[in-house]
Write a protein that holds these residues in place. Structure first.
Motif, PDB file in Angstrom:
ATOM      1  N   SER A  45       0.986  -1.167  -0.007  1.00 41.63           N
ATOM      2  CA  SER A  45       0.047  -0.165   0.037  1.00 41.63           C
ATOM      3  C   SER A  45       0.980   1.266   0.081  1.00 41.63           C
ATOM      4  CB  SER A  45      -0.910   0.155   1.143  1.00 41.63           C
ATOM      5  OG  SER A  45      -0.292   0.105   2.445  1.00 41.63           O
ATOM      6  N   HIS A  46       2.047   1.163   0.384  1.00 39.46           N
ATOM      7  CA  HIS A  46       2.819   2.466   0.536  1.00 39.46           C
ATOM      8  C   HIS A  46       3.750   2.622  -0.967  1.00 39.46           C
ATOM      9  CE1 HIS A  46       2.230   2.629   4.482  1.00 39.46           C
ATOM     10  NE2 HIS A  46       3.016   1.749   5.039  1.00 39.46           N
ATOM     11  N   ILE A  47       3.623   1.488  -1.663  1.00 39.99           N
ATOM     12  CA  ILE A  47       4.234   1.608  -3.040  1.00 39.99           C
ATOM     13  C   ILE A  47       3.346   2.390  -4.060  1.00 39.99           C
ATOM     14  CG2 ILE A  47       5.146   0.295  -5.145  1.00 39.99           C
ATOM     15  CD1 ILE A  47       5.649  -1.868  -3.462  1.00 39.99           C
TER      16      ILE A  47
ATOM     17  N   LYS B 249       3.666  -0.001  -9.766  1.00 37.17           N
ATOM     18  CA  LYS B 249       3.036  -1.247  -9.829  1.00 37.17           C
ATOM     19  C   LYS B 249       2.784  -1.508 -11.099  1.00 37.17           C
ATOM     20  CE  LYS B 249       1.044  -1.027  -5.138  1.00 37.17           C
ATOM     21  NZ  LYS B 249      -0.173  -0.780  -4.602  1.00 37.17           N
ATOM     22  N   ASN B 250       2.755  -0.623 -11.985  1.00 36.75           N
ATOM     23  CA  ASN B 250       2.420  -0.844 -13.531  1.00 36.75           C
ATOM     24  C   ASN B 250       3.566  -1.732 -14.239  1.00 36.75           C
ATOM     25  OD1 ASN B 250       2.062  -0.510 -16.242  1.00 36.75           O
ATOM     26  ND2 ASN B 250       1.527   1.596 -16.230  1.00 36.75           N
TER      27      ASN B 250
ATOM     28  N   LEU C 127       7.516  -1.507 -14.861  1.00 33.20           N
ATOM     29  CA  LEU C 127       8.461  -2.635 -14.127  1.00 33.20           C
ATOM     30  C   LEU C 127       9.516  -3.257 -15.283  1.00 33.20           C
ATOM     31  CD1 LEU C 127       6.122  -4.309 -11.426  1.00 33.20           C
ATOM     32  CD2 LEU C 127       7.935  -2.519 -11.248  1.00 33.20           C
ATOM     33  N   THR C 128       8.898  -3.495 -16.403  1.00 38.76           N
ATOM     34  CA  THR C 128       9.442  -4.026 -17.373  1.00 38.76           C
ATOM     35  C   THR C 128      10.589  -3.056 -17.996  1.00 38.76           C
ATOM     36  OG1 THR C 128       7.707  -5.326 -18.050  1.00 38.76           O
ATOM     37  CG2 THR C 128       9.173  -5.039 -19.717  1.00 38.76           C
ATOM     38  N   THR C 129      10.053  -2.007 -18.301  1.00 36.65           N
ATOM     39  CA  THR C 129      11.046  -0.874 -18.655  1.00 36.65           C
ATOM     40  C   THR C 129      12.202  -0.806 -17.513  1.00 36.65           C
ATOM     41  OG1 THR C 129       9.278   0.112 -19.836  1.00 36.65           O
ATOM     42  CG2 THR C 129      11.517   1.452 -19.603  1.00 36.65           C
ATOM     43  N   LEU C 130      11.960  -0.642 -16.635  1.00 36.83           N
ATOM     44  CA  LEU C 130      12.971  -0.571 -15.435  1.00 36.83           C
ATOM     45  C   LEU C 130      13.974  -1.792 -15.308  1.00 36.83           C
ATOM     46  CD1 LEU C 130      13.771   1.321 -13.151  1.00 36.83           C
ATOM     47  CD2 LEU C 130      12.366  -0.050 -11.652  1.00 36.83           C
TER      48      LEU C 130
END
Length: 105
Positions: free
Chosen positions: A5-7, A12-13, A17-20
């Motif tokens: 819940s803090h993220i 969360k997308n 995440l994939t790009t990172l």
């Protein structure tokens, strides 16, 4: 679940995440990563600069030798005899080659 819940939502997308993940992989873990290739190219540049300096010295020496050959006929004859094994019409040329025996230890 309290940690999630803090993220922020954009982290969360799945696309973010994939790009990172892809960016981190390319920068640090790939065979052609940024850090390793930088140092490799810097070393190659250093070698090329040393090679350039060597060839510039060779060119300068050759140009100096050429100028001497153009102005000194005796030196030209000596150069032709030693380098290209040339001789006059009334001369015989004998080549002596030294064969050194192999060194056995």
């Amino acid at each position: 679940m309290k940690i999630l819940s803090h993220i922020p939502a954009w982290l969360k997308n799945k696309y973010v995440l994939t790009t990172l993940g892809f960016t981190i992989w390319i920068l640090f873990f790939d065979a052609r990563d940024f850090i390793t290739s930088h140092f490799r190219e810097k070393g190659e540049l250093r070698k090329l600069e040393q090679s350039k300096k060597y060839y510039e010295q060779q060119i300068a020496e050759t140009q100096k030798e050429l100028e001497q050959l153009k102005t000194n006929p005796a030196l030209l004859e000596k150069y032709a005899r030693e380098k290209y094994l040339m001789k006059r019409d009334n001369e015989d040329l004998f080549l002596i080659r030294e064969n050194h025996p192999p060194v056995n230890h």
